[in-house]
Write a protein that holds these residues in place. Structure first.
Motif, short mmCIF file in Angstrom:
data_model
loop_
_atom_site.label_atom_id
_atom_site.label_comp_id
_atom_site.label_asym_id
_atom_site.label_seq_id
_atom_site.Cartn_x
_atom_site.Cartn_y
_atom_site.Cartn_z
N PRO A 41 -14.13 2.86 -18.48
CA PRO A 41 -13.65 4.19 -17.77
C PRO A 41 -12.78 3.87 -17.49
N ALA A 42 -11.51 4.47 -17.74
CA ALA A 42 -10.58 4.75 -17.62
C ALA A 42 -10.20 4.22 -16.19
N VAL A 43 -9.24 3.63 -15.42
CA VAL A 43 -9.07 4.34 -13.66
C VAL A 43 -8.41 4.68 -13.80
N LYS A 44 -8.24 6.33 -12.70
CA LYS A 44 -7.97 7.48 -12.85
C LYS A 44 -6.34 6.69 -12.23
N GLU A 45 -5.49 6.93 -12.60
CA GLU A 45 -4.48 6.67 -11.76
C GLU A 45 -3.65 7.21 -11.27
N MET A 46 -2.39 7.22 -10.28
CA MET A 46 -1.65 7.69 -9.84
C MET A 46 -0.65 6.69 -9.84
N LYS A 47 1.42 7.15 -9.12
CA LYS A 47 2.13 7.70 -8.77
C LYS A 47 2.05 6.41 -6.79
N ALA A 48 2.79 5.32 -7.36
CA ALA A 48 3.15 4.82 -6.37
C ALA A 48 3.91 4.49 -6.02
N ILE A 49 4.89 3.67 -4.32
CA ILE A 49 6.78 2.82 -4.88
C ILE A 49 5.60 1.04 -3.64
N PRO A 108 0.52 -10.16 4.35
CA PRO A 108 1.39 -11.10 4.14
C PRO A 108 1.60 -10.84 3.37
N LYS A 109 2.74 -11.91 2.85
CA LYS A 109 3.64 -12.09 1.68
C LYS A 109 2.64 -12.31 0.13
N THR A 110 1.82 -13.03 0.74
CA THR A 110 1.37 -13.52 -0.35
C THR A 110 0.31 -12.78 -1.11
N LYS A 111 0.13 -11.92 -0.88
CA LYS A 111 -0.57 -10.07 -0.95
C LYS A 111 0.37 -9.45 -1.93
N ALA A 112 2.18 -9.40 -1.96
CA ALA A 112 2.61 -8.86 -3.44
C ALA A 112 2.11 -8.77 -4.17
N PRO A 113 1.80 -7.82 -5.13
CA PRO A 113 2.68 -7.06 -5.28
C PRO A 113 1.59 -5.53 -4.42
N PHE A 114 2.00 -5.12 -3.27
CA PHE A 114 1.23 -3.26 -3.24
C PHE A 114 2.34 -2.53 -3.18
N VAL A 115 1.82 -1.77 -2.51
CA VAL A 115 2.11 0.19 -2.04
C VAL A 115 2.70 -0.50 -1.14
N LEU A 116 3.57 -0.05 -0.43
CA LEU A 116 4.58 -0.10 0.33
C LEU A 116 4.02 1.16 1.65
N GLY A 117 4.16 1.28 3.03
CA GLY A 117 4.57 2.72 3.50
C GLY A 117 3.58 2.55 4.59
N ALA A 176 -0.92 10.00 8.56
CA ALA A 176 -0.92 9.15 8.96
C ALA A 176 -0.54 7.76 9.09
N LEU A 177 -0.89 6.69 10.50
CA LEU A 177 -0.39 5.44 10.52
C LEU A 177 -0.85 4.68 9.87
N SER A 178 -0.98 4.49 7.88
CA SER A 178 -1.65 3.66 7.28
C SER A 178 -1.38 1.68 7.25
N GLU A 179 -1.48 1.43 7.49
CA GLU A 179 -1.09 -0.53 7.38
C GLU A 179 -0.61 -0.49 6.28
N SER A 180 0.41 0.05 4.99
CA SER A 180 0.74 -0.27 3.86
C SER A 180 -0.15 1.41 2.87
N LYS A 181 0.42 1.08 2.17
CA LYS A 181 -0.73 1.86 0.79
C LYS A 181 0.06 3.88 1.48
N ALA A 182 1.20 4.18 2.21
CA ALA A 182 1.22 5.73 2.52
C ALA A 182 1.85 5.97 1.57
N TRP A 183 2.80 5.50 0.47
CA TRP A 183 3.28 5.79 0.20
C TRP A 183 3.45 6.21 -1.36
N ALA A 184 2.06 6.77 -1.25
CA ALA A 184 1.64 6.76 -2.92
C ALA A 184 0.76 8.02 -2.93
N GLU A 185 0.50 8.67 -4.20
CA GLU A 185 -0.33 10.50 -4.38
C GLU A 185 -1.48 10.27 -3.81
#
Lengths: 445, 445
Positions: A35-43, A94-103, A128-137
């Motif tokens: 089943p299709a994964v639900k999507e969201m907008k992210a930077i 770490p750089k090796t993890k790119a691409p990832f959601v910023l924030g 929240a002070l998230s270790e990256s991933k915060a710039w998303a819906e």
């Protein structure tokens, strides 16, 4: 607020390859037949370098893990470490993890809580002070990095206040031990932390603030007794005005400003390094400049501190939270800050609020030190209308290429952009927007 | 209290040459035909080195200068810097000025005030932190270093509290920014500053104290949760007990303890260097050991502090008062300490009180780290009776020589004593008192 963005790299698009690699849900690549994964907008940061490394993409919605809180994001904070991360100056994630959601920072409403989360409930308004991933819906954040916000605090204020004021509070009161009638030098006083320092310092009687900021924004900065232009010989100016030295130096620049700051201290004075924003200026892009940057910072013997009655400190919130396990310590600071907010003692200065799609302009503004106060990103905000020909141009180029080709193109553009950085100016080449920015630009370097 | 002194160098004697050179009255040599200058008893440093450099002599009474306060001294404080000064490890007053009257701390009654002194009156009960000269029956001190003591504070308490508690207060609250439930490591916790730290830390809730002291005096030290022997691997012991690290390290030892202390800090922890007492142990008397001592102390980059969220500080009260002009800052601390005393929150621990003539024993006790709390000198106290043959022997030797010869003899004795120091033990050679001290000695190194 701000001029329209002319950079065309941040249009909404989907990038199937990256989507499959997504670390958001912590799972392996999924079979397309499921089943299709639900999507969201992210930077998303797709590589390291210039503004073109940052794209607004569709990503799978995060799946909640044990101990996590799922937040429907209403406002995000842009912070200097985001720029440094984008340029590859800091390496976490770490750089090796790119691409990832910023924030690193957001505020919103709790949509779900994972197993083991007891203090936070669905519907709670949180930051929240998230270790990256915060710039998303949507973002899933370990509960230890999530803070309930006061009833009267807007999401925008929450995203503006949490990280910057934690840093400023730690600098002034935890490390700086600020007392009434002391003198404080704050570099980049117009920035988010700088403006937080100004407000928090006012809660102590008679503190004399000295701030550096580019001449162009001196008029917009309030409550700083002595505003200096960093590009002048600020050390001599301060020594003239305060011949006995100053009590506290808050340095987010690093490089030769470390030694200068130390020199300016009076006996019993404290110098605190809490950033290295000079690393993101074009001039440090060459290996030679980078090496010079490190060489410039003198190592200090504790015996020199003993002779001179001085203190040297470092403060790095991200290390404290994500590498050193002091989340409870930070939570205590957040509590104190929210209390000051509820009492009306502090009110964050918001410079501007941007749509996700306008992230390049928002980053450019921070990079150029043109903001006074916090820069906010709002996932629900409509992007600034672009001249139609550019969008068309972009679509035409984009659709003719595979995603792989797109990536190669991005890398090429990033490389070109790094070249531009050598001219001490980071511009979105494709946009050619320097003309529009000219009125603000003249005095900013 | 303590064993009788057997060292014979501190008998009262007059030394006409030094008397004429006296810097006490700030005047040139006087014609003997003028009316006799009034004399007083004082503890004089005649050269740099072992205990024999210290003599009780008659000196001209000080003549009051503008801005000074003349104090009839009732009690003097012995502090570690006195030992370091005697050994020539610190150079203030400079070595070229010897002979001079020793002593940084005293309490007594104001006998006269100089021109321009407004806040202090004749008859006031005061303490003073004098730049030397305090160990005498009378001392003239600039008013800025003189503090009125509370009505209920004895002179002995005043001499015990002023310097040590100013240091301890600055370490814990001004630099350390101590909060409840934090952990503090204090080296030499049995010493004057150490005991002051213990009392002041108790005014904050739930502070966990870790102290190092020689095993022999662990039983005499109260209110320290974790007492460790410095000669063991204390770093491992602390890491075992506090795996997250500790909040504050107060180091008066220097040498390799600096790096060890830094290592023990948790993120947001602070290390403060406020002394270098290891320099006075016999082992650093050789040039090699001395060089090793300095090499051992790592220089630290502010960028390392930034990564690790740590703070490095130095505190040096003498520099602060006499070289850096921060007497008003120190006065504020004295006020706060006297207030805590008046409120009954602190009560100095006095180890022992000695006659001026017994200064060699008092210094030896501090050198051997045998004291728990403050060592006081009382100019009115009768010296401990000496075996009569030693006094006779001394008088016989002394009277047969000119003052010049006496001085040469002193220098020779000092040199011999420096040799002894290489054996890691500072003893008064002439006395041969090691037998009497043996029971305490066993565990003290």
């Amino acid at each position: 607020m701000s001029e329209p963005a002319t950079n065309d790299t941040a249009q909404k698009e989907t990038e199937p390859k990256e989507q499959k690699n997504g670390e958001q849900n912590g799972e392996e690549e999924k079979d397309k037949s499921q089943p299709a994964v639900k999507e969201m907008k992210a930077i998303v940061l797709t590589g390291f370098g210039g503004l073109k490394s940052v794209k607004v993409l569709k990503r799978p919605e995060p799946q909640l893990q044990e101990g996590e809180v799922l937040i429907r994001v209403k406002a995000c904070g842009l912070n200097f470490p985001d720029l440094m991360l984008r340029q590859g100056v800091i390496d976490n994630p770490p750089k090796t993890k790119a691409p990832f959601v910023l924030g690193f920072e957001c505020a919103g409403e709790v949509e779900a809580v994972g197993e083991g989360v007891t203090d936070i409930r669905v519907g709670d308004r949180v930051a929240a002070l998230s270790e990256s991933k915060a710039w998303a819906e949507l973002v899933a954040v370990p509960a230890k990095f999530v803070y309930k916000i006061p009833a009267k605090m807007s999401f925008e204020d929450a995203a503006a206040i949490t990280m910057n004021y934690v840093v400023a509070y730690a600098l002034l009161f935890e490390i700086g031990n600020l007392k009434s009638d002391q003198t404080v030098l704050v570099h980049s006083v117009g920035g988010g932390v700088g403006q937080a320092v100004v407000q928090l310092a006012k809660t102590v009687g008679g503190v004399k603030l000295i701030g550096t900021a580019s001449k162009g924004k001196h008029e917009s900065i309030k409550d700083v007794a002595h505003l200096l232009d960093h590009s002048t010989d600020y050390v001599q100016e301060i020594k003239k005005e305060f011949p006995d030295g100053i009590d506290l130096v808050l340095d987010c620049l690093c490089g030769d400003d470390v030694n200068k700051g130390y020199t300016l201290l009076k006996p019993m004075g404290r110098y605190v390094l809490y950033g290295a924003s000079k690393l993101t200026t074009g001039e440090t892009k060459s290996l030679f400049s980078l090496a010079k940057f490190w060489w410039q910072v003198d190592k200090v013997s504790p015996m020199k501190l003993f002779d001179e009655n001085k203190t040297l400190s470092g403060f790095n919130l991200r290390q404290l939270l994500y590498a050193q396990g002091r989340d409870q310590y930070v939570r205590d600071l957040v509590d104190r800050i929210y209390k000051l907010y509820s009492e009306g003692q502090i009110k964050p200065v918001v410079d501007s609020t941007w749509a996700f799609e306008d992230i390049p302009d928002a980053m450019q503004k921070m990079h150029d030190r043109k903001n006074v106060g916090k820069i906010i990103l709002d996932p629900a905000k409509e992007p600034i209308p672009r001249p139609p020909e550019e969008v068309v141009e972009k679509k035409r180029k984009g659709s003719a290429k595979s995603s792989k080709e797109n990536k190669e193109k991005d890398n090429k553009e990033n490389n070109e952009e790094n070249k531009d950085n050598k001219e001490s100016k980071e511009e979105a080449k494709a946009g050619g927007d320097s003309g529009e920015k000219a009125p603000e630009n003249g005095t900013d370097k």
